[in-house]
Every structure is written in C-alpha cells, then in structure tokens.
Design a protein around this motif. Structure first.
Motif, short mmCIF file in Angstrom:
data_model
loop_
_atom_site.label_atom_id
_atom_site.label_comp_id
_atom_site.label_asym_id
_atom_site.label_seq_id
_atom_site.Cartn_x
_atom_site.Cartn_y
_atom_site.Cartn_z
N LEU A 24 2.23 -9.42 0.15
CA LEU A 24 2.65 -8.83 -1.13
C LEU A 24 3.89 -9.53 -1.67
O LEU A 24 3.96 -9.86 -2.86
N SER A 25 4.88 -9.74 -0.83
CA SER A 25 6.12 -10.38 -1.27
C SER A 25 5.84 -11.76 -1.84
O SER A 25 6.37 -12.13 -2.91
N ASP A 26 5.00 -12.53 -1.17
CA ASP A 26 4.66 -13.86 -1.65
C ASP A 26 3.86 -13.79 -2.95
O ASP A 26 4.02 -14.63 -3.85
N THR A 27 2.98 -12.79 -3.07
CA THR A 27 2.19 -12.61 -4.28
C THR A 27 3.08 -12.30 -5.47
O THR A 27 2.90 -12.86 -6.56
N LEU A 28 4.06 -11.43 -5.29
CA LEU A 28 4.98 -11.09 -6.37
C LEU A 28 5.87 -12.28 -6.74
O LEU A 28 6.15 -12.51 -7.92
N ALA A 29 6.28 -13.04 -5.72
CA ALA A 29 7.11 -14.21 -6.00
C ALA A 29 6.33 -15.25 -6.79
O ALA A 29 6.85 -15.86 -7.74
N ALA A 30 5.06 -15.46 -6.42
CA ALA A 30 4.22 -16.43 -7.12
C ALA A 30 3.91 -16.00 -8.54
O ALA A 30 3.71 -16.83 -9.43
N ALA A 31 3.88 -14.67 -8.76
CA ALA A 31 3.58 -14.15 -10.10
C ALA A 31 4.75 -14.35 -11.06
O ALA A 31 4.58 -14.24 -12.28
N VAL A 77 6.65 -1.61 1.73
CA VAL A 77 6.23 -1.85 0.35
C VAL A 77 7.35 -1.43 -0.61
O VAL A 77 7.67 -2.14 -1.57
N ALA A 78 7.95 -0.26 -0.36
CA ALA A 78 9.04 0.22 -1.20
C ALA A 78 10.20 -0.78 -1.20
O ALA A 78 10.80 -1.05 -2.25
N ARG A 79 10.50 -1.34 -0.04
CA ARG A 79 11.58 -2.32 0.06
C ARG A 79 11.24 -3.60 -0.73
O ARG A 79 12.08 -4.14 -1.46
N VAL A 80 10.00 -4.08 -0.58
CA VAL A 80 9.58 -5.30 -1.29
C VAL A 80 9.62 -5.08 -2.80
O VAL A 80 10.07 -5.95 -3.55
N CYS A 81 9.16 -3.92 -3.25
CA CYS A 81 9.18 -3.62 -4.69
C CYS A 81 10.61 -3.63 -5.22
O CYS A 81 10.88 -4.17 -6.31
N ALA A 82 11.53 -3.03 -4.46
CA ALA A 82 12.93 -3.01 -4.89
C ALA A 82 13.51 -4.42 -4.96
O ALA A 82 14.24 -4.76 -5.89
N GLN A 83 13.16 -5.25 -3.98
CA GLN A 83 13.66 -6.63 -3.96
C GLN A 83 13.17 -7.44 -5.16
O GLN A 83 13.89 -8.29 -5.67
N HIS A 84 11.96 -7.17 -5.61
CA HIS A 84 11.37 -7.94 -6.71
C HIS A 84 11.50 -7.24 -8.06
O HIS A 84 11.03 -7.77 -9.07
N GLY A 85 12.12 -6.06 -8.08
CA GLY A 85 12.31 -5.35 -9.33
C GLY A 85 11.01 -4.89 -9.97
O GLY A 85 10.88 -4.88 -11.19
N VAL A 86 10.05 -4.50 -9.14
CA VAL A 86 8.74 -4.06 -9.61
C VAL A 86 8.56 -2.58 -9.28
O VAL A 86 8.91 -2.14 -8.18
N ALA A 87 8.04 -1.82 -10.21
CA ALA A 87 7.80 -0.40 -9.98
C ALA A 87 6.70 -0.23 -8.93
O ALA A 87 5.62 -0.82 -9.05
N GLY A 88 6.95 0.57 -7.91
CA GLY A 88 5.98 0.80 -6.86
C GLY A 88 5.48 2.24 -6.84
O GLY A 88 6.25 3.17 -7.09
N GLN A 89 4.20 2.40 -6.55
CA GLN A 89 3.61 3.71 -6.34
C GLN A 89 2.98 3.73 -4.95
O GLN A 89 2.29 2.78 -4.57
N VAL A 90 3.22 4.79 -4.20
CA VAL A 90 2.69 4.88 -2.84
C VAL A 90 1.87 6.16 -2.70
O VAL A 90 2.27 7.23 -3.15
N SER A 91 0.71 6.02 -2.10
CA SER A 91 -0.14 7.17 -1.80
C SER A 91 0.11 7.57 -0.35
O SER A 91 -0.19 6.80 0.56
N LEU A 92 0.70 8.74 -0.15
CA LEU A 92 1.14 9.16 1.18
C LEU A 92 0.01 9.81 1.97
O LEU A 92 -0.73 10.65 1.44
N GLU A 93 -0.11 9.42 3.21
CA GLU A 93 -1.04 10.06 4.13
C GLU A 93 -0.25 11.11 4.91
O GLU A 93 0.61 10.77 5.72
N ALA A 94 -0.51 12.39 4.63
CA ALA A 94 0.24 13.46 5.26
C ALA A 94 -0.71 14.56 5.73
O ALA A 94 -1.74 14.80 5.10
N PRO A 95 -0.39 15.24 6.84
CA PRO A 95 -1.24 16.34 7.29
C PRO A 95 -1.22 17.49 6.29
O PRO A 95 -0.18 17.80 5.72
N MET A 96 -2.39 18.09 6.06
CA MET A 96 -2.50 19.20 5.12
C MET A 96 -3.42 20.26 5.68
O MET A 96 -4.38 19.94 6.38
#
Length: 262
Positions: free
Chosen positions: A178-185, A204-223
């Motif tokens: 992902l980091s390389d993909t964002l850098a190449a973009a 992913v959250a860290r990579v998004c912050a480093q590249h200044g890109v808005a990130g959305q994460v779908s959390l896997e949590a017990p329900m």
C-alpha cells in the motif's frame, strides 16, 4: 433493516476452509451497501444460541453473498448447510464504506477480501476505476478466489498482491505494498478503504497518515446482537470514549480509532 428467513441457493467451498454462501434475500440484497454486514443464525433453533456477524460479500438482484472461513463450531455448522434449507438473518447493518472518493485504493488482508470485493464490484458497475492491494499468507488455498477476482475485475480494478511466502505477487506485507502504491500514485489517490486483522488496520492507519490520505477501516469485532445493545463490539475512540463497531461502524475513519488502546 429487516429480519427474514432466506433460502440457501448455494453453499460452496471455494478455498481451504473457505465457503461462499448464496441466499435468496431480496429485502436485504436490494438495500445492502459495501462494508455493511448481516447477523446470521447458522442453524435453525437455538443451538448455537447467538447469531454471527458476516460481512456482505455481494448483492445482486435477489441474491446475497457471504464469504466465510470455518474457524469454530458455528461456521463449521454453517459449512454443512445444503441448498434449499432456510436460515434466519437480519440486516443490512452498520455503516458501510464512503465510496465518493475519485481514486480509491482498496486494501484487503485475508478474509478482508469479503467486503472489499463487494466494493470493487460496486465501483466497477459505476464505471469507475480503483486500485486493489490484497495480502494473503500465500496462494495455496486461495487460488479460486484470487483467480475469480482477477477475471471479474480485469480492466476496471488494478489488482496487486503481497504474500508472506512470495507465492502470490511480491513477498511482503500488504501495508508495504500500500505504501509503495500511494507513493507511486504521487498524490492522485484520495482515499484508502481497508479490511483485515486489527494489526494490519493499525498499520494502514499509520501509512495513510504518512501519505496524507484519508483512510477508512472496517473493523472485525465480536458481536452478540449487531444492534448496539450488548456493547461487545466497542473499540477505543481517539480523544476518549468508545465507538460501537455495529453502529458507528463497522467502517470508521482510521483517524477516529485510538490505535494505542486497541
């Protein structure tokens, strides 16, 4: 949201311990959006007592698709359900992905492929393009799924793979891909949509912050309920307090989660 009995149209093994369940569920399929989920009872009656949450893998016409992996007794029971049987479920539930970005990059780790394949089809059907970074342990056991995605999304979604053993794509972590993909973009990608194990989402959250890109994460949590009552899916929120994966999520802004407390 609706609660229905749905007929099983297919329940097919598509990988090593991985199954694709197709249900006749028009009331849910016709309103489902990528990133949402359903609560499903894996068998009639009260054994097992609790329903399980499953990401929606696809929705077309009257058909709802669920991709799942056998990891315990409940999913083991589900894998034995045959065509023509009926299952009880309710949904669609939760907040899905915001797909308004012009140039999204989708990031799937393992079974995170389930909702992101739905998102990729959604974008394709809108005539839009996207990048897709998939991370797997290796190709073994995933051949049918990866081949199917490549054939289905060819020309509309640029797929790239990373695997732990190097048997699929490059030998690396999907977050490095992902980091390389964002850098190449070079700034042309304006959003990242991710689903996978929690350590991957933290990265992913860290990579998004480093590249200044808005990130959305779908959390896997017990329900236990999927409706926000049991609080079993609470995750720490940035700035204090908690967010319920079933209500405020499962898709959240990456910056909204306190990753140090997860």
């Amino acid at each position: 949201m609706g609660a229905i009995w749905a007929e099983v149209k297919d329940n097919r093994r598509v990988g090593e311990g991985i199954y694709r369940l197709a249900l006749h569920a028009p009331a849910i399929a016709q309103t489902a959006r990528p990133g949402q989920f359903v609560m499903l009872r894996v068998a009639p009656g009260t054994d097992p007592l609790l329903a399980r949450p499953f990401s929606i893998h696809g929705a077309a016409g009257d058909e709802l698709l669920i991709l799942y992996k056998v990891v315990g007794r409940g999913t083991g029971i589900l894998s034995q359900v045959r065509k023509g049987k009926t299952l009880f479920l309710w949904g669609p539930l939760g907040r899905g992905f915001d797909l308004a970005g012009e140039r999204p990059v989708l990031v799937a780790g393992g079974m995170g492929i389930a909702p992101l394949a739905f998102a990729a089809r959604w974008l394709r059907d809108q005539g839009r393009t996207a990048g897709f970074c998939g991370g797997l342990p290796g190709l073994s056991g995933w051949e049918e799924l990866t081949r199917g995605l490549e054939e289905e999304l060819a020309g509309s979604v640029a797929l790239a793979w990373a695997s732990e053993d190097g048997s699929l794509g490059r030998r690396d972590l999907v977050t490095d891909l992902l980091s390389d993909t964002l850098a190449a973009a070079a700034g042309s990608s304006d959003s990242v949509l991710a689903c996978g194990p929690m350590p991957m989402l933290r990265a992913v959250a860290r990579v998004c912050a480093q590249h200044g890109v808005a990130g959305q994460v779908s959390l896997e949590a017990p329900m236990a309920c999927g409706l926000g009552a049991c609080l079993g899916c609470a995750v720490p929120a940035a700035g204090g307090g908690y967010l319920r994966a079933c209500q405020e999520g499962p898709v959240l802004a990456a910056a909204a989660v306190d990753w140090e407390r997860v």
